[in-house]
Design a protein around this motif. Structure first.
Motif, PDB file in Angstrom:
ATOM      1  N   ARG A  36      -2.429  22.050 -29.137  1.00 50.21           N
ATOM      2  CA  ARG A  36      -3.284  22.758 -28.192  1.00 50.21           C
ATOM      3  C   ARG A  36      -2.974  22.288 -26.785  1.00 50.21           C
ATOM      4  O   ARG A  36      -2.829  21.092 -26.558  1.00 50.21           O
ATOM      5  CB  ARG A  36      -4.732  22.405 -28.520  1.00 50.21           C
ATOM      6  N   TYR A  77      -8.185  15.399 -23.892  1.00 51.07           N
ATOM      7  CA  TYR A  77      -8.786  16.645 -24.352  1.00 51.07           C
ATOM      8  C   TYR A  77     -10.297  16.707 -24.143  1.00 51.07           C
ATOM      9  O   TYR A  77     -10.892  17.755 -24.325  1.00 51.07           O
ATOM     10  CB  TYR A  77      -8.489  16.868 -25.842  1.00 51.07           C
ATOM     11  N   THR A 102     -15.143  19.849 -23.564  1.00 54.37           N
ATOM     12  CA  THR A 102     -13.775  20.351 -23.603  1.00 54.37           C
ATOM     13  C   THR A 102     -13.804  21.840 -23.299  1.00 54.37           C
ATOM     14  O   THR A 102     -14.875  22.439 -23.231  1.00 54.37           O
ATOM     15  CB  THR A 102     -13.083  20.059 -24.957  1.00 54.37           C
ATOM     16  N   TYR A 103     -12.618  22.415 -23.128  1.00 60.39           N
ATOM     17  CA  TYR A 103     -12.515  23.847 -22.878  1.00 60.39           C
ATOM     18  C   TYR A 103     -11.769  24.484 -24.037  1.00 60.39           C
ATOM     19  O   TYR A 103     -10.699  24.025 -24.429  1.00 60.39           O
ATOM     20  CB  TYR A 103     -11.785  24.119 -21.554  1.00 60.39           C
ATOM     21  N   ASP A 104     -12.354  25.533 -24.601  1.00 61.55           N
ATOM     22  CA  ASP A 104     -11.732  26.300 -25.675  1.00 61.55           C
ATOM     23  C   ASP A 104     -11.009  27.468 -25.016  1.00 61.55           C
ATOM     24  O   ASP A 104     -11.623  28.465 -24.636  1.00 61.55           O
ATOM     25  CB  ASP A 104     -12.803  26.787 -26.650  1.00 61.55           C
ATOM     26  N   ASP A 105      -9.691  27.318 -24.843  1.00 63.86           N
ATOM     27  CA  ASP A 105      -8.906  28.305 -24.106  1.00 63.86           C
ATOM     28  C   ASP A 105      -8.875  29.661 -24.804  1.00 63.86           C
ATOM     29  O   ASP A 105      -8.867  30.694 -24.143  1.00 63.86           O
ATOM     30  CB  ASP A 105      -7.477  27.781 -23.905  1.00 63.86           C
ATOM     31  N   VAL A 111     -17.249  23.812 -24.011  1.00 62.47           N
ATOM     32  CA  VAL A 111     -18.031  23.379 -25.166  1.00 62.47           C
ATOM     33  C   VAL A 111     -18.511  21.965 -24.899  1.00 62.47           C
ATOM     34  O   VAL A 111     -17.737  21.106 -24.466  1.00 62.47           O
ATOM     35  CB  VAL A 111     -17.186  23.412 -26.458  1.00 62.47           C
ATOM     36  N   THR A 125     -22.510  25.908 -25.096  1.00 59.19           N
ATOM     37  CA  THR A 125     -21.299  26.495 -24.535  1.00 59.19           C
ATOM     38  C   THR A 125     -21.615  27.089 -23.166  1.00 59.19           C
ATOM     39  O   THR A 125     -22.756  27.427 -22.866  1.00 59.19           O
ATOM     40  CB  THR A 125     -20.736  27.601 -25.449  1.00 59.19           C
TER      41      THR A 125
END
Length: 186
Positions: A36, A77, A102-105, A111, A125
């Motif tokens: 990721r 991360y 973190t960032y969920d691309d 998140v 979120t």
């Protein structure tokens, strides 16, 4: 009985040979599993360091103090927030919790996962910030006996050394409790 055992042995041998042939026919990929990409934390790096916060709740007689320490995890991360809620007249001892951001691309959202003492947990979120404002909505929250629902938490970056948060929750009796937090970086 000997005939049956011979049959089972022969069957097992044929099954094993067939399985081996089938696995040999499967092409095994030799490329490594893709990793990721690391999140772009540029909108959050101002948080790194120690913050002193005062939090007010409309159902309490006054503010209470919280210390937040933000660090980057070694892998890059997550941003980790360790926070301590200090004692007050209605808080019998210090409480320690931790949040990871973190960032969920792929989902295009931030998140936040929080865990704490006494089994406390939550997942929230947020979309990308709008200007200096980021709004977290709860996806999962520890159920509390007197709380019916939670409003989103709205965070505002006032400067690189000051931030605020406002939210509210509704008690089971219908009363809305407002919460505000003001933090300064030390």
């Amino acid at each position: 009985m000997k005939t049956f055992l011979r049959f089972l042995s022969a069957f097992a041998l044929i099954a094993t040979a067939s399985t081996a042939v089938a696995f040999a026919a499967v092409k095994v990929e030799g490329t490594p599993t893709p990793t990721r990409p690391k999140p772009d934390f540029s909108s959050m790096t101002f948080l790194l360091g120690t913050w002193q916060c005062a939090e007010w709740s409309s159902r309490r007689p006054g503010p209470f103090e919280v210390t937040e320490v933000y660090t980057m995890d070694p892998a890059g991360y997550w941003i980790v927030r360790d926070f301590t809620t200090h004692k007050a007249a209605w808080i019998p001892r210090e409480f320690h919790n931790q949040s990871k951001y973190t960032y969920d691309d792929l989902a295009k959202r931030w998140v936040r996962i929080t865990i704490g003492e006494e089994g406390y947990f939550q997942v929230a979120t947020a979309p990308m910030p709008t200007g200096s404002t980021k709004t977290y909505t709860f996806a999962i929250e520890t159920k509390r006996p007197d709380v019916a629902s939670y409003a989103p938490e709205v965070y505002n970056k006032v400067s690189d050394t000051k931030k605020t948060m406002t939210t509210s929750f509704t008690e089971t009796n219908g009363r809305v409790v407002n919460v505000k937090e003001t933090c300064t970086k030390s």
